[in-house]
Scaffold this motif. Sequence first.
Motif, PDB file in Angstrom:
ATOM      1  N   PHE A   1      43.483  44.773  38.416  1.00 55.53           N
ATOM      2  CA  PHE A   1      44.562  44.617  37.449  1.00 55.53           C
ATOM      3  C   PHE A   1      44.108  44.981  36.042  1.00 55.53           C
ATOM      4  O   PHE A   1      44.912  44.968  35.111  1.00 55.53           O
TER       5      PHE A   1
ATOM      6  N   PHE B   1      43.306  43.958  44.110  1.00 55.45           N
ATOM      7  CA  PHE B   1      44.603  43.763  43.468  1.00 55.45           C
ATOM      8  C   PHE B   1      45.635  43.453  44.541  1.00 55.45           C
ATOM      9  O   PHE B   1      45.257  43.119  45.666  1.00 55.45           O
TER      10      PHE B   1
ATOM     11  N   ASP C   1      49.821  41.786  35.810  1.00 55.52           N
ATOM     12  CA  ASP C   1      50.241  43.186  35.791  1.00 55.52           C
ATOM     13  C   ASP C   1      49.367  44.061  34.888  1.00 55.52           C
ATOM     14  O   ASP C   1      49.139  43.738  33.716  1.00 55.52           O
ATOM     15  N   CYS C   2      48.898  45.176  35.432  1.00 58.76           N
ATOM     16  CA  CYS C   2      47.950  46.025  34.700  1.00 58.76           C
ATOM     17  C   CYS C   2      48.571  46.666  33.465  1.00 58.76           C
ATOM     18  O   CYS C   2      47.886  46.866  32.447  1.00 58.76           O
TER      19      CYS C   2
END
Length: 331
Positions: free
Chosen positions: A218, A247, A274-275
């Motif tokens: 992430f 992830f 969330d990346c």
Amino acid sequence: MTGTLPTTVSQELGPDALLQVYRTMRTIREFEERVHEEFASGDIPGFVHLYAGEEASATGVCSHLDDRDAIASTHRGHGHCIAKGVDPKEMMAEIYGRATGSCKGKGGSMHIADLSKGMLGANGIVGGGPPLICGRALASKQLGTGGVAVAFFGDGASNQGTTLESLNLATVWNLPAIFVAENNGYAEATSSTWSVATDDIADRAAAFGMPGVIVDGFDFFAVHEAAGEAVARAREGAGPTLIEVKFTRYFGHFEGDQQLYRGDEVAQAREKLDCLKRFRARVTESGELTADQLDAVDREVATLIDSSVDEAKAAPRPAASELLTDVYVTY
């Protein structure tokens, strides 16, 4: 590699590079979210397997690659394609089975390829990519191009003989190869905690005489750092590396998967891990980029995806006379 990185980003990533990184991740996300919507309409043939949630992996690795380098992908290949530079419009046309697609509409989602970009193809065969990468890495070594080859594969493919044989061969031949195990927690609906004998896929690297690294999938910057070290090592002739990126995927194994095997993990990941959110927070808090700059990228990407869908739907289907072309290589 899993520790906390400095607040300021790496000196090699200036504002322009950071914007490009964000653009790539945002393009992958919007592409996949839109395919998710379009598939539900019934206009897209075949199956699709979406990469949303995993953007930091493909982008973090491929941001170190250039035209000398090649990658091999999986059945979940859209993100790898975009990160390696394949045209999203050609990809969308390919997914719709149109003649303007990157494979003339005959490959579909699971077989998108663009050899001109070093993208050797998505692959419907689990574990099919690592042997291809050994071949490409050997060619780079023999020709002295300085190129590296990267195989992306999942936790299911980590148990395949083709993958394990490739890890062995890469060390025996000291190949400039990088193996990226994208562990999203499931091989279809089977948890990797049940199907993989070791707690971490990266632990297997020691058996093959190569470094094994675990990174937070992430976190773009964690992936970027690990991949940078692996690429530099390969280019310098020091051999292969196994990187395990952990992830979760935001959608099912395939579109239509009811995901009865999952709880609220996706909602939690979207909200807290969330990346894209983490990237935005980091670069704006450090002052490298502004929210306005990132918002402008969001708008540009949205326009690109809209036009990709519109053009794909308007494009012709492959002609019947093209059925047997591009199937076999003629020497």
